[in-house]
Design a protein around this motif. Structure first.
Motif, PDB file in Angstrom:
ATOM      1  N   ILE A 151      -6.957  13.575  -1.391  1.00 50.52           N
ATOM      2  CA  ILE A 151      -6.452  12.239  -1.719  1.00 50.52           C
ATOM      3  C   ILE A 151      -6.365  11.362  -0.472  1.00 50.52           C
ATOM      4  CG2 ILE A 151      -4.416  10.961  -2.519  1.00 50.52           C
ATOM      5  CD1 ILE A 151      -3.868  13.263  -4.451  1.00 50.52           C
ATOM      6  N   GLN A 152      -6.897  10.171  -0.567  1.00 48.25           N
ATOM      7  CA  GLN A 152      -6.739   9.161   0.482  1.00 48.25           C
ATOM      8  C   GLN A 152      -5.626   8.182   0.113  1.00 48.25           C
ATOM      9  OE1 GLN A 152      -7.817   5.600   0.430  1.00 48.25           O
ATOM     10  NE2 GLN A 152      -7.123   5.338   2.536  1.00 48.25           N
ATOM     11  N   HIS A 153      -5.511   7.875  -1.191  1.00 47.56           N
ATOM     12  CA  HIS A 153      -4.504   6.916  -1.635  1.00 47.56           C
ATOM     13  C   HIS A 153      -4.071   7.239  -3.055  1.00 47.56           C
ATOM     14  CE1 HIS A 153      -3.466   3.236  -3.952  1.00 47.56           C
ATOM     15  NE2 HIS A 153      -2.763   2.941  -2.883  1.00 47.56           N
ATOM     16  N   ALA A 154      -2.766   7.354  -3.241  1.00 48.36           N
ATOM     17  CA  ALA A 154      -2.182   7.498  -4.576  1.00 48.36           C
ATOM     18  C   ALA A 154      -0.970   6.580  -4.673  1.00 48.36           C
ATOM     19  CB  ALA A 154      -1.800   8.946  -4.841  1.00 48.36           C
ATOM     20  N   GLY A 155      -1.128   5.378  -4.137  1.00 48.57           N
ATOM     21  CA  GLY A 155      -0.021   4.445  -4.022  1.00 48.57           C
ATOM     22  C   GLY A 155       0.548   4.444  -2.615  1.00 48.57           C
ATOM     23  N   ILE A 156       1.353   3.451  -2.308  1.00 48.34           N
ATOM     24  CA  ILE A 156       1.922   3.267  -0.965  1.00 48.34           C
ATOM     25  C   ILE A 156       3.443   3.255  -1.046  1.00 48.34           C
ATOM     26  CG2 ILE A 156       2.204   1.587   0.928  1.00 48.34           C
ATOM     27  CD1 ILE A 156      -0.714   0.746   0.434  1.00 48.34           C
ATOM     28  N   ILE A 157       4.065   3.961  -0.108  1.00 49.60           N
ATOM     29  CA  ILE A 157       5.521   3.903   0.045  1.00 49.60           C
ATOM     30  C   ILE A 157       5.840   3.078   1.293  1.00 49.60           C
ATOM     31  CG2 ILE A 157       7.634   5.216   0.465  1.00 49.60           C
ATOM     32  CD1 ILE A 157       6.444   5.565  -2.350  1.00 49.60           C
ATOM     33  N   VAL A 158       6.594   2.018   1.121  1.00 48.28           N
ATOM     34  CA  VAL A 158       6.971   1.161   2.244  1.00 48.28           C
ATOM     35  C   VAL A 158       8.066   1.859   3.047  1.00 48.28           C
ATOM     36  CG1 VAL A 158       7.831  -1.098   2.947  1.00 48.28           C
ATOM     37  CG2 VAL A 158       6.345  -0.888   0.936  1.00 48.28           C
ATOM     38  N   GLY A 159       7.845   1.989   4.340  1.00 46.31           N
ATOM     39  CA  GLY A 159       8.806   2.658   5.219  1.00 46.31           C
ATOM     40  C   GLY A 159       8.272   3.951   5.801  1.00 46.31           C
ATOM     41  N   ILE A 160       7.336   4.606   5.120  1.00 40.05           N
ATOM     42  CA  ILE A 160       6.757   5.841   5.658  1.00 40.05           C
ATOM     43  C   ILE A 160       6.015   5.533   6.960  1.00 40.05           C
ATOM     44  CG2 ILE A 160       4.855   7.467   5.304  1.00 40.05           C
ATOM     45  CD1 ILE A 160       5.805   7.933   2.515  1.00 40.05           C
ATOM     46  N   GLY A 161       6.297   6.327   7.981  1.00 41.22           N
ATOM     47  CA  GLY A 161       5.655   6.106   9.269  1.00 41.22           C
ATOM     48  C   GLY A 161       6.152   4.874  10.002  1.00 41.22           C
ATOM     49  N   GLY A 162       7.247   4.294   9.519  1.00 40.44           N
ATOM     50  CA  GLY A 162       7.810   3.105  10.171  1.00 40.44           C
ATOM     51  C   GLY A 162       7.534   1.828   9.411  1.00 40.44           C
ATOM     52  N   ILE A 163       6.324   1.677   8.865  1.00 39.67           N
ATOM     53  CA  ILE A 163       5.965   0.468   8.120  1.00 39.67           C
ATOM     54  C   ILE A 163       5.589   0.816   6.681  1.00 39.67           C
ATOM     55  CG2 ILE A 163       4.417  -1.524   7.979  1.00 39.67           C
ATOM     56  CD1 ILE A 163       6.310  -1.720  10.291  1.00 39.67           C
ATOM     57  N   ALA A 164       4.512   1.546   6.500  1.00 35.64           N
ATOM     58  CA  ALA A 164       4.063   1.925   5.164  1.00 35.64           C
ATOM     59  C   ALA A 164       3.021   3.024   5.284  1.00 35.64           C
ATOM     60  CB  ALA A 164       3.479   0.720   4.417  1.00 35.64           C
ATOM     61  N   GLY A 165       2.963   3.882   4.270  1.00 37.30           N
ATOM     62  CA  GLY A 165       1.995   4.969   4.280  1.00 37.30           C
ATOM     63  C   GLY A 165       1.538   5.334   2.887  1.00 37.30           C
ATOM     64  N   ASN A 166       0.297   5.822   2.785  1.00 41.60           N
ATOM     65  CA  ASN A 166      -0.243   6.262   1.504  1.00 41.60           C
ATOM     66  C   ASN A 166       0.424   7.558   1.052  1.00 41.60           C
ATOM     67  OD1 ASN A 166      -1.952   4.111   1.778  1.00 41.60           O
ATOM     68  ND2 ASN A 166      -3.806   5.312   2.059  1.00 41.60           N
ATOM     69  N   ARG A 167       0.788   7.628  -0.211  1.00 38.16           N
ATOM     70  CA  ARG A 167       1.390   8.847  -0.760  1.00 38.16           C
ATOM     71  C   ARG A 167       0.362   9.966  -0.861  1.00 38.16           C
ATOM     72  NH1 ARG A 167       4.290   8.093  -6.344  1.00 38.16           N
ATOM     73  NH2 ARG A 167       2.148   7.716  -7.017  1.00 38.16           N
ATOM     74  N   PHE A 168       0.834  11.179  -0.597  1.00 40.27           N
ATOM     75  CA  PHE A 168       0.078  12.409  -0.878  1.00 40.27           C
ATOM     76  C   PHE A 168      -1.281  12.477  -0.183  1.00 40.27           C
ATOM     77  CE2 PHE A 168       2.520  11.449  -4.907  1.00 40.27           C
ATOM     78  CZ  PHE A 168       3.617  12.223  -4.533  1.00 40.27           C
ATOM     79  N   LYS A 169      -1.360  11.862   0.974  1.00 42.85           N
ATOM     80  CA  LYS A 169      -2.617  11.873   1.721  1.00 42.85           C
ATOM     81  C   LYS A 169      -3.027  13.307   2.049  1.00 42.85           C
ATOM     82  CE  LYS A 169      -3.268   8.631   4.789  1.00 42.85           C
ATOM     83  NZ  LYS A 169      -3.204   7.842   6.053  1.00 42.85           N
ATOM     84  N   SER A 170      -4.295  13.611   1.808  1.00 41.44           N
ATOM     85  CA  SER A 170      -4.940  14.898   2.105  1.00 41.44           C
ATOM     86  C   SER A 170      -4.570  16.028   1.147  1.00 41.44           C
ATOM     87  CB  SER A 170      -4.663  15.335   3.558  1.00 41.44           C
ATOM     88  OG  SER A 170      -5.195  14.377   4.467  1.00 41.44           O
ATOM     89  N   LEU A 214       5.399  -6.635 -11.602  1.00 42.56           N
ATOM     90  CA  LEU A 214       5.241  -5.216 -11.325  1.00 42.56           C
ATOM     91  C   LEU A 214       3.916  -4.942 -10.631  1.00 42.56           C
ATOM     92  CD1 LEU A 214       6.395  -3.767 -14.780  1.00 42.56           C
ATOM     93  CD2 LEU A 214       7.733  -3.826 -12.653  1.00 42.56           C
ATOM     94  N   ILE A 215       3.920  -3.922  -9.780  1.00 41.97           N
ATOM     95  CA  ILE A 215       2.701  -3.369  -9.199  1.00 41.97           C
ATOM     96  C   ILE A 215       2.513  -1.984  -9.819  1.00 41.97           C
ATOM     97  CG2 ILE A 215       1.538  -2.584  -7.103  1.00 41.97           C
ATOM     98  CD1 ILE A 215       1.886  -5.586  -7.150  1.00 41.97           C
ATOM     99  N   ILE A 216       1.370  -1.753 -10.447  1.00 43.43           N
ATOM    100  CA  ILE A 216       1.137  -0.507 -11.169  1.00 43.43           C
ATOM    101  C   ILE A 216       0.073   0.331 -10.474  1.00 43.43           C
ATOM    102  CG2 ILE A 216       0.241   0.482 -13.326  1.00 43.43           C
ATOM    103  CD1 ILE A 216       1.638  -1.726 -14.822  1.00 43.43           C
ATOM    104  N   TYR A 217       0.354   1.610 -10.339  1.00 42.04           N
ATOM    105  CA  TYR A 217      -0.621   2.586  -9.847  1.00 42.04           C
ATOM    106  C   TYR A 217      -1.218   3.303 -11.048  1.00 42.04           C
ATOM    107  CZ  TYR A 217      -2.123   7.214  -8.232  1.00 42.04           C
ATOM    108  OH  TYR A 217      -2.827   8.373  -8.023  1.00 42.04           O
ATOM    109  N   ASN A 218      -2.548   3.217 -11.203  1.00 41.26           N
ATOM    110  CA  ASN A 218      -3.242   3.851 -12.324  1.00 41.26           C
ATOM    111  C   ASN A 218      -4.176   4.946 -11.800  1.00 41.26           C
ATOM    112  OD1 ASN A 218      -4.642   4.627 -14.568  1.00 41.26           O
ATOM    113  ND2 ASN A 218      -5.291   2.574 -15.187  1.00 41.26           N
ATOM    114  N   PRO A 219      -3.766   6.218 -11.875  1.00 40.43           N
ATOM    115  CA  PRO A 219      -4.561   7.309 -11.315  1.00 40.43           C
ATOM    116  C   PRO A 219      -5.790   7.664 -12.144  1.00 40.43           C
ATOM    117  CG  PRO A 219      -2.677   8.204 -12.458  1.00 40.43           C
ATOM    118  CD  PRO A 219      -2.523   6.706 -12.494  1.00 40.43           C
TER     119      PRO A 219
END
Length: 261
Positions: free
Chosen positions: A94-113, A175-180
């Motif tokens: 996985i490269q991107h499954a949505g973004i969490i704001v705050g991960i890594g200080g600013i924002a990061g992709n969920r469940f990377k790798s 709303l912002i929706i993540y559609n897997p």
């Protein structure tokens, strides 16, 4: 619509000539020499005539054939301002499954790798969810939303412009929706290269400061779609101050298997 920006090879321009024989395809040239993703997208949106806009990077490869219908099904709802998708690296992680704001200080992709064939925390990578942000490598928005939030922030030329854009949309109550169920392979930064020169690093640091200045209160309060007990140091939903012992985990699994026999 293809926004042409600083291509150099004869091959790509011949390809454009072939594409433009199709009346549904339009190539427009972004004249400025410097790369500014936000400005390029804004230019494309302002020259478009559709009611819905899909930002789609040129380093993506389609997996899901009926992707537009699956995105539009959510995006046409009045309460939705954006729809994102699931992206994989070429090695099927996985490269991107949505973004969490705050991960890594600013924002990061969920469940990377995380492997494509596996599941992460509560299988959230495979669930349709509301999130604070998704990547603009592939995102659908109503065109009216661009106008309502003032388009993408051109002071964020490369990094965090999609997160900023999504937070502005959320700020308006959408709303912002993540559609897997829409999947692409993302050859991340293949056409632009990595952030590995002094100039790019300086620009990146400046974009961090720009984002923090605008969204510091949000960063302080925490992403409402992320549990406060989870760590911001990792993309894979570990508990704070919790060391994960995978060897021990496998030992427990083995004992369980034996007991079931």
């Amino acid at each position: 619509m293809i926004v042409e920006n600083n291509s150099e090879t004869e091959e790509i321009f011949k390809y454009y000539e072939e594409l433009e024989k199709n009346e549904k395809i339009k190539v427009i040239k972004y004249a400025n020499k410097g790369f500014n993703y936000s400005a390029i997208i804004n230019f494309g949106v302002k020259n478009s005539s559709g009611d819905y806009i899909v930002q789609l990077n040129n380093d993506t490869e389609l997996i899901t054939k009926n992707w537009l219908e699956l995105m539009l099904g959510f995006c046409q709802r009045k309460d939705v301002g954006g729809v994102g998708v699931k992206l994989y690296y070429p090695d099927e992680t996985i490269q991107h499954a949505g973004i969490i704001v705050g991960i890594g200080g600013i924002a990061g992709n969920r469940f990377k790798s995380i492997p494509k064939s596996g599941h992460a925390y509560f299988a959230k990578e495979s669930m349709i969810e509301n999130l604070s942000s998704v990547t603009a490598a592939c995102i659908m928005n109503p065109k009216s939303v661009y106008e309502e939030v003032g388009y993408m922030n051109e002071n964020l030329a490369v990094a965090f412009n999609d997160v900023d854009f999504c937070l502005k949309i959320r700020e308006k109550g959408y709303l912002i929706i993540y559609n897997p169920f829409v999947e692409f392979i993302h050859y991340e930064s293949k056409s632009r290269g990595q952030e590995d020169t002094p100039a790019k690093i300086k620009r990146f640091q400046g974009e961090i400061q720009t984002f923090e200045k605008r969204w510091q209160n949000f960063l302080d309060e925490g992403d409402p779609y992320y549990n406060i007990n989870l760590s911001l140091d990792t993309e894979v939903y570990h508990m704070k101050n919790c060391k994960v012992n995978y060897d021990k985990d496998e030992e427990v699994k083995e004992k369980t298997r034996k007991s079931r026999k």
